[in-house]
Motif scaffolding. Structure first.
Motif, PDB file in Angstrom:
ATOM      1  N   TYR A 146      10.510  12.055  -6.876  1.00 44.83           N
ATOM      2  CA  TYR A 146      10.223  11.540  -5.535  1.00 44.83           C
ATOM      3  C   TYR A 146       8.766  11.818  -5.179  1.00 44.83           C
ATOM      4  O   TYR A 146       8.057  10.961  -4.674  1.00 44.83           O
ATOM      5  CB  TYR A 146      11.146  12.194  -4.519  1.00 44.83           C
ATOM      6  N   SER A 147       8.317  13.037  -5.482  1.00 43.33           N
ATOM      7  CA  SER A 147       6.938  13.426  -5.198  1.00 43.33           C
ATOM      8  C   SER A 147       5.959  12.592  -6.029  1.00 43.33           C
ATOM      9  O   SER A 147       4.928  12.144  -5.538  1.00 43.33           O
ATOM     10  CB  SER A 147       6.749  14.908  -5.505  1.00 43.33           C
ATOM     11  N   LYS A 148       6.272  12.364  -7.299  1.00 42.33           N
ATOM     12  CA  LYS A 148       5.400  11.585  -8.184  1.00 42.33           C
ATOM     13  C   LYS A 148       5.296  10.141  -7.697  1.00 42.33           C
ATOM     14  O   LYS A 148       4.222   9.547  -7.697  1.00 42.33           O
ATOM     15  CB  LYS A 148       5.939  11.624  -9.612  1.00 42.33           C
ATOM     16  N   ARG A 149       6.426   9.595  -7.273  1.00 42.61           N
ATOM     17  CA  ARG A 149       6.437   8.221  -6.767  1.00 42.61           C
ATOM     18  C   ARG A 149       5.607   8.115  -5.492  1.00 42.61           C
ATOM     19  O   ARG A 149       4.837   7.174  -5.314  1.00 42.61           O
ATOM     20  CB  ARG A 149       7.882   7.791  -6.496  1.00 42.61           C
ATOM     21  N   GLN A 150       5.762   9.122  -4.620  1.00 39.06           N
ATOM     22  CA  GLN A 150       5.006   9.142  -3.369  1.00 39.06           C
ATOM     23  C   GLN A 150       3.513   9.216  -3.654  1.00 39.06           C
ATOM     24  O   GLN A 150       2.706   8.543  -3.005  1.00 39.06           O
ATOM     25  CB  GLN A 150       5.447  10.347  -2.525  1.00 39.06           C
ATOM     26  N   LYS A 151       3.144  10.012  -4.661  1.00 31.80           N
ATOM     27  CA  LYS A 151       1.732  10.157  -5.017  1.00 31.80           C
ATOM     28  C   LYS A 151       1.174   8.855  -5.588  1.00 31.80           C
ATOM     29  O   LYS A 151       0.044   8.468  -5.277  1.00 31.80           O
ATOM     30  CB  LYS A 151       1.551  11.293  -6.027  1.00 31.80           C
ATOM     31  N   ARG A 152       1.967   8.163  -6.390  1.00 33.05           N
ATOM     32  CA  ARG A 152       1.529   6.880  -6.956  1.00 33.05           C
ATOM     33  C   ARG A 152       1.277   5.860  -5.848  1.00 33.05           C
ATOM     34  O   ARG A 152       0.286   5.125  -5.878  1.00 33.05           O
ATOM     35  CB  ARG A 152       2.582   6.337  -7.934  1.00 33.05           C
ATOM     36  N   ILE A 153       2.185   5.842  -4.862  1.00 32.24           N
ATOM     37  CA  ILE A 153       2.029   4.920  -3.723  1.00 32.24           C
ATOM     38  C   ILE A 153       0.773   5.257  -2.937  1.00 32.24           C
ATOM     39  O   ILE A 153      -0.013   4.383  -2.579  1.00 32.24           O
ATOM     40  CB  ILE A 153       3.275   4.966  -2.804  1.00 32.24           C
ATOM     41  N   GLN A 154       0.559   6.569  -2.697  1.00 32.60           N
ATOM     42  CA  GLN A 154      -0.612   7.012  -1.939  1.00 32.60           C
ATOM     43  C   GLN A 154      -1.903   6.683  -2.680  1.00 32.60           C
ATOM     44  O   GLN A 154      -2.884   6.236  -2.081  1.00 32.60           O
ATOM     45  CB  GLN A 154      -0.523   8.522  -1.671  1.00 32.60           C
ATOM     46  N   ASP A 155      -1.908   6.868  -4.004  1.00 35.13           N
ATOM     47  CA  ASP A 155      -3.087   6.547  -4.818  1.00 35.13           C
ATOM     48  C   ASP A 155      -3.399   5.059  -4.757  1.00 35.13           C
ATOM     49  O   ASP A 155      -4.571   4.651  -4.674  1.00 35.13           O
ATOM     50  CB  ASP A 155      -2.865   6.968  -6.276  1.00 35.13           C
ATOM     51  N   LYS A 156      -2.351   4.232  -4.782  1.00 36.54           N
ATOM     52  CA  LYS A 156      -2.523   2.782  -4.716  1.00 36.54           C
ATOM     53  C   LYS A 156      -3.120   2.378  -3.362  1.00 36.54           C
ATOM     54  O   LYS A 156      -4.040   1.553  -3.295  1.00 36.54           O
ATOM     55  CB  LYS A 156      -1.176   2.092  -4.924  1.00 36.54           C
TER      56      LYS A 156
END
Length: 198
Positions: free
Chosen positions: A19-29
């Motif tokens: 969940y944290s990794k997915r959130q970080k990917r979204i934030q990076d995008k």
């Protein structure tokens, strides 16, 4: 901060790390898209003002929460969160960084009272701002669109010789040529009053 908060909440709720990794990917995008749009907006701005002087407010962090009322809903928005997401605070630095490519000199002025001050008589009052769109001086009755009025005040703080001498200082930076002398809001208002009443 937001990521740390999300991670903290995830830890408390014992959510999976994915969940944290997915959130970080979204934030990076989001960050990449915002950076691209910001650079593109600055490019257009500077391209349209090549070989000139650009006067802008020296905005810093610290906006208050603003409550927006609507017929259909009432919601409280924190403009600090919005400005942070859109990286509005870094636009000033981006403009200065890119300005050399377009031979544009940048001037930063104190943003205090630009929306409350009358460019005709110098009177400063919250009551001058009748609405979000309308400016009407309670002293001399000067009327204008509120944004245009503020823009005139911003420009005047560098182009008006009295304001320029008392409120601005020269900078040795290649493109940034002038910035505010006074940052204290109270002292700045006193100085504005002295200038406009002499």
């Amino acid at each position: 901060k937001k990521l740390k908060k999300i991670q903290s909440q995830r830890d408390k709720l014992k959510l999976p790390k994915e969940y944290s990794k997915r959130q970080k990917r979204i934030q990076d995008k989001i960050n990449k898209q915002v950076a691209y749009l910001q650079n593109y907006a600055c490019h257009l701005l500077l391209k349209n003002h090549e070989n000139s002087v650009l006067v802008m407010e020296n905005l810093e962090r610290g906006l208050k929460k603003c409550k927006i009322n609507n017929k259909q809903y009432e919601e409280e928005l924190n403009y600090n969160d919005l400005f942070s997401l859109l990286k509005i605070y870094s636009m000033k630095d981006t403009v200065i960084r890119m300005s050399g490519n377009y031979n544009v000199n940048v001037v930063l002025v104190n943003p205090d009272f630009t929306s409350q001050m009358c460019p005709k008589c110098g009177h400063i009052s919250k009551n001058n701002r009748k609405s979000q769109e309308t400016f009407c001086c309670e002293k001399c009755n000067h009327k204008n669109n509120a944004d245009i009025n503020a823009a005139k005040n911003i420009k005047g703080r560098f182009t008006n010789p009295k304001f320029k001498e008392e409120l601005q200082k020269e900078v040795a930076d290649t493109q940034l040529i002038s910035e505010p002398k006074i940052s204290n809001r109270f002292k700045f208002k006193q100085k504005l009053f002295e200038i406009t009443n002499n």
